[in-house]
Design an enzyme around this catalytic site. Structure first.
Site, mmCIF file in Angstrom:
data_model
loop_
_atom_site.group_PDB
_atom_site.id
_atom_site.type_symbol
_atom_site.label_atom_id
_atom_site.label_comp_id
_atom_site.label_asym_id
_atom_site.label_seq_id
_atom_site.Cartn_x
_atom_site.Cartn_y
_atom_site.Cartn_z
ATOM 1 N N LYS A 14 37.009 53.961 57.671
ATOM 2 C CA LYS A 14 38.698 54.153 58.548
ATOM 3 C C LYS A 14 38.860 55.813 57.962
ATOM 4 O O LYS A 14 39.202 56.626 58.821
ATOM 5 C CB LYS A 14 39.513 53.392 57.772
ATOM 6 C CG LYS A 14 39.471 51.917 58.188
ATOM 7 C CD LYS A 14 40.195 51.166 57.608
ATOM 8 C CE LYS A 14 40.777 51.092 56.331
ATOM 9 N NZ LYS A 14 39.614 50.309 55.334
ATOM 10 N N ARG A 89 48.595 46.181 57.412
ATOM 11 C CA ARG A 89 47.766 45.324 56.889
ATOM 12 C C ARG A 89 47.953 44.124 56.606
ATOM 13 O O ARG A 89 47.254 43.084 55.805
ATOM 14 C CB ARG A 89 47.346 45.750 55.253
ATOM 15 C CG ARG A 89 46.011 46.470 55.178
ATOM 16 C CD ARG A 89 46.045 47.010 53.660
ATOM 17 N NE ARG A 89 44.870 47.396 53.080
ATOM 18 C CZ ARG A 89 44.225 48.658 52.613
ATOM 19 N NH1 ARG A 89 45.046 49.844 53.568
ATOM 20 N NH2 ARG A 89 43.173 48.972 52.402
ATOM 21 N N ARG A 128 31.177 55.776 46.891
ATOM 22 C CA ARG A 128 31.925 56.846 47.382
ATOM 23 C C ARG A 128 32.522 57.736 46.407
ATOM 24 O O ARG A 128 32.959 57.293 45.255
ATOM 25 C CB ARG A 128 33.313 56.023 48.015
ATOM 26 C CG ARG A 128 34.694 56.803 48.300
ATOM 27 C CD ARG A 128 35.356 56.283 49.401
ATOM 28 N NE ARG A 128 36.099 54.744 48.869
ATOM 29 C CZ ARG A 128 36.923 54.072 49.428
ATOM 30 N NH1 ARG A 128 36.883 54.201 50.670
ATOM 31 N NH2 ARG A 128 37.486 53.173 48.740
ATOM 32 N N ARG A 162 37.666 56.731 42.911
ATOM 33 C CA ARG A 162 38.891 55.871 42.660
ATOM 34 C C ARG A 162 38.761 54.788 41.568
ATOM 35 O O ARG A 162 37.619 54.117 41.501
ATOM 36 C CB ARG A 162 39.167 55.266 44.098
ATOM 37 C CG ARG A 162 39.662 56.142 44.976
ATOM 38 C CD ARG A 162 39.771 55.642 46.355
ATOM 39 N NE ARG A 162 40.100 54.251 46.584
ATOM 40 C CZ ARG A 162 40.237 53.614 47.700
ATOM 41 N NH1 ARG A 162 40.380 54.202 48.807
ATOM 42 N NH2 ARG A 162 40.795 52.573 47.989
ATOM 43 N N ARG A 173 39.571 42.904 47.139
ATOM 44 C CA ARG A 173 40.067 43.711 48.380
ATOM 45 C C ARG A 173 39.805 43.073 49.663
ATOM 46 O O ARG A 173 40.136 42.851 50.825
ATOM 47 C CB ARG A 173 39.928 45.233 48.233
ATOM 48 C CG ARG A 173 40.863 45.972 47.580
ATOM 49 C CD ARG A 173 40.150 47.084 46.762
ATOM 50 N NE ARG A 173 39.655 48.214 47.630
ATOM 51 C CZ ARG A 173 39.187 49.152 47.353
ATOM 52 N NH1 ARG A 173 38.486 49.409 46.147
ATOM 53 N NH2 ARG A 173 38.615 50.119 48.296
HETATM 54 P P1 ADP Z 1 40.246 51.387 51.461
HETATM 55 O O1 ADP Z 1 40.157 52.699 52.240
HETATM 56 O O2 ADP Z 1 39.288 50.828 50.481
HETATM 57 O O3 ADP Z 1 40.426 50.257 52.566
HETATM 58 P P2 ADP Z 1 43.142 52.035 50.750
HETATM 59 O O4 ADP Z 1 42.738 53.480 50.344
HETATM 60 O O5 ADP Z 1 43.441 51.733 52.172
HETATM 61 O O6 ADP Z 1 41.622 51.253 50.662
HETATM 62 O O7 ADP Z 1 44.138 51.348 50.115
HETATM 63 C C1 ADP Z 1 43.882 51.010 48.856
HETATM 64 C C2 ADP Z 1 44.889 50.245 47.906
HETATM 65 O O8 ADP Z 1 46.126 50.790 48.315
HETATM 66 C C3 ADP Z 1 44.787 48.819 48.668
HETATM 67 O O9 ADP Z 1 43.784 48.097 47.879
HETATM 68 C C4 ADP Z 1 46.321 48.244 48.288
HETATM 69 O O10 ADP Z 1 46.356 48.068 46.954
HETATM 70 C C5 ADP Z 1 46.918 49.808 48.609
HETATM 71 N N1 ADP Z 1 47.557 49.693 50.081
HETATM 72 C C6 ADP Z 1 47.019 50.581 50.776
HETATM 73 N N2 ADP Z 1 47.955 50.261 52.149
HETATM 74 C C7 ADP Z 1 48.456 49.204 52.033
HETATM 75 C C8 ADP Z 1 49.333 48.417 53.088
HETATM 76 N N3 ADP Z 1 49.351 48.745 54.121
HETATM 77 N N4 ADP Z 1 49.724 47.079 52.438
HETATM 78 C C9 ADP Z 1 49.468 46.951 51.143
HETATM 79 N N5 ADP Z 1 48.944 47.484 50.249
HETATM 80 C C10 ADP Z 1 48.355 48.657 50.885
HETATM 81 P P1 ADP Z 2 37.602 53.391 54.405
HETATM 82 O O1 ADP Z 2 38.597 54.287 54.586
HETATM 83 O O2 ADP Z 2 37.594 52.200 55.499
HETATM 84 O O3 ADP Z 2 37.746 52.390 53.088
HETATM 85 P P2 ADP Z 2 35.672 55.410 53.902
HETATM 86 O O4 ADP Z 2 35.852 56.431 55.338
HETATM 87 O O5 ADP Z 2 36.379 55.792 52.602
HETATM 88 O O6 ADP Z 2 36.231 53.954 54.228
HETATM 89 O O7 ADP Z 2 34.050 55.234 53.646
HETATM 90 C C1 ADP Z 2 33.517 54.411 52.727
HETATM 91 C C2 ADP Z 2 32.189 55.247 52.176
HETATM 92 O O8 ADP Z 2 31.358 54.892 53.007
HETATM 93 C C3 ADP Z 2 32.308 56.736 52.044
HETATM 94 O O9 ADP Z 2 31.755 57.013 50.690
HETATM 95 C C4 ADP Z 2 31.727 57.182 53.116
HETATM 96 O O10 ADP Z 2 31.136 58.337 53.108
HETATM 97 C C5 ADP Z 2 30.803 56.072 53.658
HETATM 98 N N1 ADP Z 2 30.543 55.741 54.865
HETATM 99 C C6 ADP Z 2 31.750 55.934 56.070
HETATM 100 N N2 ADP Z 2 31.024 55.567 57.026
HETATM 101 C C7 ADP Z 2 29.700 55.388 56.775
HETATM 102 C C8 ADP Z 2 28.807 54.776 57.884
HETATM 103 N N3 ADP Z 2 28.812 54.580 59.216
HETATM 104 N N4 ADP Z 2 27.468 54.776 57.160
HETATM 105 C C9 ADP Z 2 27.258 54.793 56.127
HETATM 106 N N5 ADP Z 2 28.240 55.228 55.050
HETATM 107 C C10 ADP Z 2 29.514 55.513 55.690
#
Ligand code: ADP
Ligand code: ADP
Ligand code: ZN
Length: 220
Positions: A14, A89, A128, A162, A173
């Protein structure tokens, strides 16, 4: 004018794709994870309240998130649209967002589901890392900087990982995603705004799939 939601499990890509779309569309990426991490880093009262919950990989309460996004979408840079990354979410968050937008006579154009198999996610998340200076995202295996130790975007040489990008928090998660976030898929499908891309594809390929979805916005 484009208002998008990116929906997918942790590690689906994302953030990676939201940054690309934000720059091609000229609208801001609203990452609730980034917003909450900034509060934690600043040591604000909100940051102190949410840190332990985030570190454990659990969802922060709906009230906090709804308040955070409610203020953010009223900022002037959101007038041309926005890309929501990490919000909503849960169903209560989606319903609150609908009300907020309806009050402003706005609507979501597309919800893009990024479908990725669970077993790929742990590897993505544990590899990551992010540029400490500009926030550009990288991966040990899938998206290395062109020069080792130097950010492609800004030349920075410091990177961060992170606190919640460990296997145990990822499992929590993922469970939260399946229990609380996945029900949003039928919710948005029922509203006719859901599109799904294959998030298992290579990063550039996913970007092309997403651009094709965005190109349908406004089409009859
Ligand atoms: P990822 O990119 O791995 O999906 P995020 O950076 O979006 O994770 O979120 C990290 C953490 O921040 C989540 O595990 C949660 O604790 C909190 N968080 C982020 N967005 C939300 C949301 N919309 N509702 C509840 N918690 C959230
Ligand atoms: P999210 O925001 O959904 O948690 P990220 O965009 O941070 O996910 O991506 C998670 C990890 O995977 C990052 O280290 C990113 O560089 C890698 N990544 C993202 N998209 C791809 C893909 N299509 N194939 C392989 N690795 C990916
Ligand atoms: Zn950088």
């Amino acid at each position: 004018m484009t208002r998008l939601i990116l929906l997918g499990p942790p590690g689906a890509g994302k953030g990676t794709q939201a940054k690309r779309l934000a720059s091609s569309l000229g609208v801001p990426q609203l990452s609730t994870g980034d917003m909450l991490r900034a509060e934690v880093a600043a040591g604000s009262p909100l940051g102190k309240k949410v840190k332990a919950v985030m570190d454990a990989g659990k969802l922060v309460s709906d009230d906090i998130l709804i308040d955070l996004i409610g203020h953010r979408i009223d900022q002037p840079d959101c007038r041309k649209g926005f890309i929501l990354d990490g919000f909503p979410r849960s169903l209560p968050q989606a319903e609150a967002l609908d009300r907020m937008l309806a009050d402003r006579k706005l609507k979501i154009d597309r919800v893009i589901e990024m479908a990725v198999q669970d077993d790929a996610l742990v590897e993505r998340i544990t590899g990551r890392f992010t540029c400490a200076k500009c926030g550009a995202g990288y991966h040990d295996k899938f998206q290395r900087p062109k020069r080792d130790g130097v950010c492609d975007q800004c030349g920075g040489a410091q990177f961060t990982r992170r606190a919640d990008d460990n296997e145990q928090a990822v499992r929590t998660r993922l469970a939260a995603y399946h229990a609380q976030t996945a029900p949003l898929l039928p919710y948005y499908r029922g509203r006719g705004v859901l599109a799904t891309v294959d998030g298992m594809a290579a990063i550039d390929d996913v970007t092309r799939q997403m651009s094709r979805v965005v190109a349908t916005v406004g089409a009859a």
